[in-house]
Design an enzyme around this catalytic site. Structure first.
Site, PDB file in Angstrom:
ATOM      1  N   GLY A 187       0.815  -1.226   0.000  1.00 11.16           N
ATOM      2  CA  GLY A 187       0.000   0.000   0.000  1.00 11.16           C
ATOM      3  C   GLY A 187       0.843   1.267   0.000  1.00 11.16           C
ATOM      4  O   GLY A 187       0.346   2.363   0.269  1.00 11.16           O
ATOM      5  N   GLU A 190       0.592   3.426  -5.394  1.00 13.59           N
ATOM      6  CA  GLU A 190      -0.773   3.293  -5.905  1.00 13.59           C
ATOM      7  C   GLU A 190      -0.835   2.143  -6.919  1.00 13.59           C
ATOM      8  O   GLU A 190       0.168   1.862  -7.594  1.00 13.59           O
ATOM      9  CB  GLU A 190      -1.161   4.578  -6.661  1.00 13.59           C
ATOM     10  N   LYS A 205       4.284  19.869  -7.069  1.00 12.48           N
ATOM     11  CA  LYS A 205       4.804  20.451  -5.820  1.00 12.48           C
ATOM     12  C   LYS A 205       5.891  21.480  -6.128  1.00 12.48           C
ATOM     13  O   LYS A 205       5.964  22.534  -5.490  1.00 12.48           O
ATOM     14  CB  LYS A 205       5.315  19.336  -4.904  1.00 12.48           C
ATOM     15  N   GLY A 302       0.389  10.774   4.317  1.00 12.07           N
ATOM     16  CA  GLY A 302      -0.268  10.073   5.424  1.00 12.07           C
ATOM     17  C   GLY A 302      -1.333  10.960   6.030  1.00 12.07           C
ATOM     18  O   GLY A 302      -1.223  12.195   6.006  1.00 12.07           O
TER      19      GLY A 302
HETATM   20  N1  HSE Z   1       1.848  10.374  -3.500  1.00  8.79           N
HETATM   21  C1  HSE Z   1       2.558  11.303  -2.680  1.00  8.79           C
HETATM   22  C2  HSE Z   1       3.876  10.705  -2.259  1.00  8.79           C
HETATM   23  C3  HSE Z   1       1.837  11.705  -1.438  1.00  8.79           C
HETATM   24  O1  HSE Z   1       4.181   9.552  -2.554  1.00  8.79           O
HETATM   25  O2  HSE Z   1       4.631  11.423  -1.621  1.00  8.79           O
HETATM   26  C4  HSE Z   1       0.964  12.877  -1.526  1.00  8.79           C
HETATM   27  O3  HSE Z   1       1.494  13.947  -2.208  1.00  8.79           O
END
Ligand code: HSE
Length: 420
Positions: A187, A190, A205, A302
């Protein structure tokens, strides 16, 4: 005590985390801030299936207007994820004078200008600490305590999934596909991992951080992007032999008349502060002219870490009578399509007299100087693995050399930038 009435758009992992934090820690927030947080409504797709625990039925709604059009709700918190309908709902909330708190880097990055313009028009607030780096207060750092700086550089590990995969590939000498499958089983990645492993998540980001750090819009489509899918266990092992650690980096630099913005795997010297940031942790390394260098590190994803940033934003939104808007220069500084880096070039070349001279000759032809070189599996007449690390060189010149190197005597297997 001042009551703050909230509406949540979404009650999945993050929304559920915010619900829990407000239930279990709301009294402490009240003592510390004088604010009583009240979640009036939470938008769900189905009232019977949602991530929030013990949420009373009267709080749940499947009707967005119960939140967006309710004059009593002062702050709308958006956790729907994805571009739409999240962006238009945030826009409507702002239009109605409600402050918006969001963790949604995609909707925010793609609709930053409209959302800002609407917030400015109505005087509502737009808060997005949780959109980058989860619990790490990098947005606040850039917009407030570090404001008296010319930020020259940002270098971030801002995607936990890819950092987890690369850390395990390095520790176990395993290949990408094996660790990806295991991360999916646990988990930690994805089922469709594209947004993380292709660097999109990190690019959104970087678009947000870069726009704030350099006071100029960094559009996500202008960011050079390369994911981790081509990285091999061999690359990581050879890099380590040469003193490097591999990370997926989001890099932003202010070069004066242009901005560099790129997301790609990069080797860092093993003693660089970012090199020891392992597993799913995030970290952002910044360089500003006054504070010099700084690294912020913590949990980037999280439900609880993200909820920590969101409740922080809710408190700020409730406390600010006038909502601050980060300054953006009126003229957008262009994002550069060429830049300088050092390069790790891994190739297979015939082990025969003159081959090395040919390789270095092609590099020299583009004015590229070799900093280190390593040859493996050398058997005269057969193909050997050759690793070249260059001194700083322009990206475009390196791409030209790579094209020229691919010939009868040589095949380039991977090119990885070397930073730090
Ligand atoms: N999917 C992102 C990560 C988390 O793996 O950091 C949320 O931005």
């Amino acid at each position: 005590m001042k009551e703050v009435v909230l509406g949540l758009l979404g009650l999945g992992n993050i929304g559920g985390g915010v619900w829990d934090l407000v239930q279990f820690f709301g009294k402490d927030v009240e003592k510390r801030t004088g604010l009583t947080l009240q979640i009036k409504k939470a938008l769900v797709l189905d009232k019977k299936v949602h991530g929030g625990k013990d949420v009373p039925d009267e709080v749940l709604t499947t009707e967005r207007n119960d939140i967006l059009e309710d004059p009593e709700i002062q702050i709308v918190c958006e956790f729907l994820g994805g571009e739409q309908p999240a962006a238009s709902m945030m826009l409507r909330a702002l239009e109605n004078g409600k402050s918006v708190v969001t963790a949604n880097k995609m909707a925010l990055s793609l609709h930053f200008d409209e959302l800002r313009a609407m917030a400015k028009k109505t005087g509502a607030g737009l808060y997005y600490e949780a959109s980058v780096g989860g619990a790490i207060p990098v947005i606040n750092a850039l917009t407030s305590p570090l404001i008296a700086n010319h930020i020259e550089q940002i270098m971030g590990i801002v995607n936990g999934t890819t950092n987890y995969i690369l850390t395990r590939m390095a520790a176990e000498g395993a290949d990408y596909e094996t660790i990806l499958k295991d991360a999916q089983r646990l988990g930690l990645a994805e089922p469709n991992p594209a947004a993380d492993v292709e660097g999109m998540d990190a690019a959104y980001k970087l678009s947000i951080m870069g726009s704030l750090a350099f006071h100029s819009r960094v559009h996500v489509e202008d960011i050079y992007r390369e994911g981790i899918t081509k990285v091999t266990a061999e690359d990581i092992a050879f890099g380590r032999e040469m003193g490097y650690v591999l990370k997926l980096l989001a890099i932003g630099k202010d070069n004066g008349d242009s901005i560099e913005a790129r997301v790609h795997p990069a080797f860092l010297p093993a003693d660089h502060p970012l090199a020891r940031v392992d597993g799913s942790l995030n970290a952002i390394y910044l360089y500003g002219h006054s504070f010099k260098d700084m690294m912020l590190e913590g949990r980037g994803a999280g439900d609880a870490p993200t909820a920590s940033a969101i409740v922080g934003d809710i408190v700020q939104a409730a406390q600010n009578a006038v909502h601050p808007m980060p300054y953006l220069r009126p003229e957008t500084v262009p994002v550069a399509d060429d830049w300088q880096s050092k390069y790790f070039i891994r190739m297979q070349a015939k082990d025969a007299p003159g081959v090395l001279a040919e390789v270095t000759g092609l590099l020299a032809g583009e004015g590229i100087s070799v900093s280190a070189m390593m040859q493996k599996h050398a058997v005269p007449g057969e193909k050997a693995t050759l690793i070249v690390i260059t001194h700083s060189a322009p990206e475009k010149a390196v791409q030209r050399v790579v094209k020229a190197l691919n010939s009868d005597i040589c095949q380039v297997d991977n090119v990885i930038r070397v930073e730090g």
